[in-house]
Design a protein around this motif. Structure first.
Motif, short mmCIF file in Angstrom:
data_model
loop_
_atom_site.label_atom_id
_atom_site.label_comp_id
_atom_site.label_asym_id
_atom_site.label_seq_id
_atom_site.Cartn_x
_atom_site.Cartn_y
_atom_site.Cartn_z
N ARG A 2 0.82 -1.21 0.00
CA ARG A 2 0.00 0.00 0.00
C ARG A 2 0.85 1.26 0.00
N VAL A 3 1.98 1.22 0.69
CA VAL A 3 2.84 2.41 0.74
C VAL A 3 3.38 2.71 -0.65
N GLU A 4 3.83 1.69 -1.34
CA GLU A 4 4.37 1.89 -2.68
C GLU A 4 3.29 2.35 -3.65
N THR A 5 2.10 1.77 -3.53
CA THR A 5 0.99 2.17 -4.40
C THR A 5 0.66 3.64 -4.21
N LYS A 6 0.60 4.09 -2.96
CA LYS A 6 0.31 5.50 -2.69
C LYS A 6 1.41 6.40 -3.23
N LEU A 7 2.66 6.00 -3.06
CA LEU A 7 3.77 6.82 -3.53
C LEU A 7 3.68 7.05 -5.03
N GLY A 42 2.79 8.03 -17.55
CA GLY A 42 2.39 6.67 -17.91
C GLY A 42 3.18 5.62 -17.16
N LEU A 43 4.47 5.87 -16.96
CA LEU A 43 5.30 4.94 -16.19
C LEU A 43 4.82 4.85 -14.75
N PHE A 44 4.53 6.00 -14.14
CA PHE A 44 4.02 5.99 -12.78
C PHE A 44 2.66 5.32 -12.69
N ALA A 45 1.82 5.50 -13.70
CA ALA A 45 0.52 4.82 -13.71
C ALA A 45 0.69 3.32 -13.82
N LEU A 46 1.61 2.89 -14.65
CA LEU A 46 1.86 1.46 -14.83
C LEU A 46 2.38 0.82 -13.55
N VAL A 47 3.35 1.45 -12.91
CA VAL A 47 3.92 0.90 -11.69
C VAL A 47 2.91 0.94 -10.55
N PHE A 51 1.57 -2.37 -8.53
CA PHE A 51 1.63 -2.51 -7.07
C PHE A 51 0.24 -2.69 -6.47
N TRP A 52 -0.76 -2.01 -7.03
CA TRP A 52 -2.12 -2.14 -6.53
C TRP A 52 -2.64 -3.56 -6.77
N MET A 53 -2.41 -4.09 -7.97
CA MET A 53 -2.88 -5.44 -8.28
C MET A 53 -2.11 -6.49 -7.47
N THR A 54 -0.82 -6.31 -7.30
CA THR A 54 -0.03 -7.25 -6.52
C THR A 54 -0.41 -7.17 -5.05
#
Length: 133
Positions: A2-7, A42-47, A51-54
């Motif tokens: 969750r931390v990475e997804t928010k970042l 787009g890169l930030f959206a992809l990452v 992270f959200w799906m994982t």
């Protein structure tokens, strides 16, 4: 996760308005900056999506628990070699390779040779010697 997804979501939310600000500021006549900022967003959206799906598939980590304690994260995280000089040689080989791009291909080839040797040594250093598994 969750931390990475928010970042990465916050970074995406930052870069989307920057695209329009930059485009408006340059009157949309400079396409390279807008393209670079769009690809960055787009890169930030992809990452962030990854992270959200994982994170949905995995259980909560100690870092994701709001009321978590430091003791919750103790234990082994993996095997790491105690001391190794091989990453230094790999970094120096990479520096020689990058210098070879500016100086000449002969230097790049020499750096690539030493880089391959250092990479093989780094991969297999855990299988022999004092710190073997």
């Amino acid at each position: 996760m969750r931390v990475e997804t928010k970042l990465f979501t916050y970074l995406l939310a930052f870069f989307v308005p920057v695209i329009f600000i930059y485009g408006f500021w340059t009157k949309w006549t400079e396409p390279i900056g807008v393209t670079a900022l769009t690809l960055t967003a787009g890169l930030f959206a992809l990452v962030s999506f990854y992270f959200w799906m994982t994170g949905r598939k995995l259980p909560l980590r100690p870092e994701d628990n709001v009321s978590g304690e430091i003791e919750d994260a103790e234990g082994d995280y993996g095997y790491f070699v105690a001391s190794s000089w091989t990453p230094l040689w790999l970094a120096l080989a990479g520096a020689v390779m990058f210098a070879g791009l500016a100086i000449g291909w002969w230097l790049f080839i020499i750096g690539a040779f030493f880089g391959i040797v250092a990479l093989v040594l780094w991969v297999f250093e855990s299988f022999s010697g004092e710190y073997s598994i």
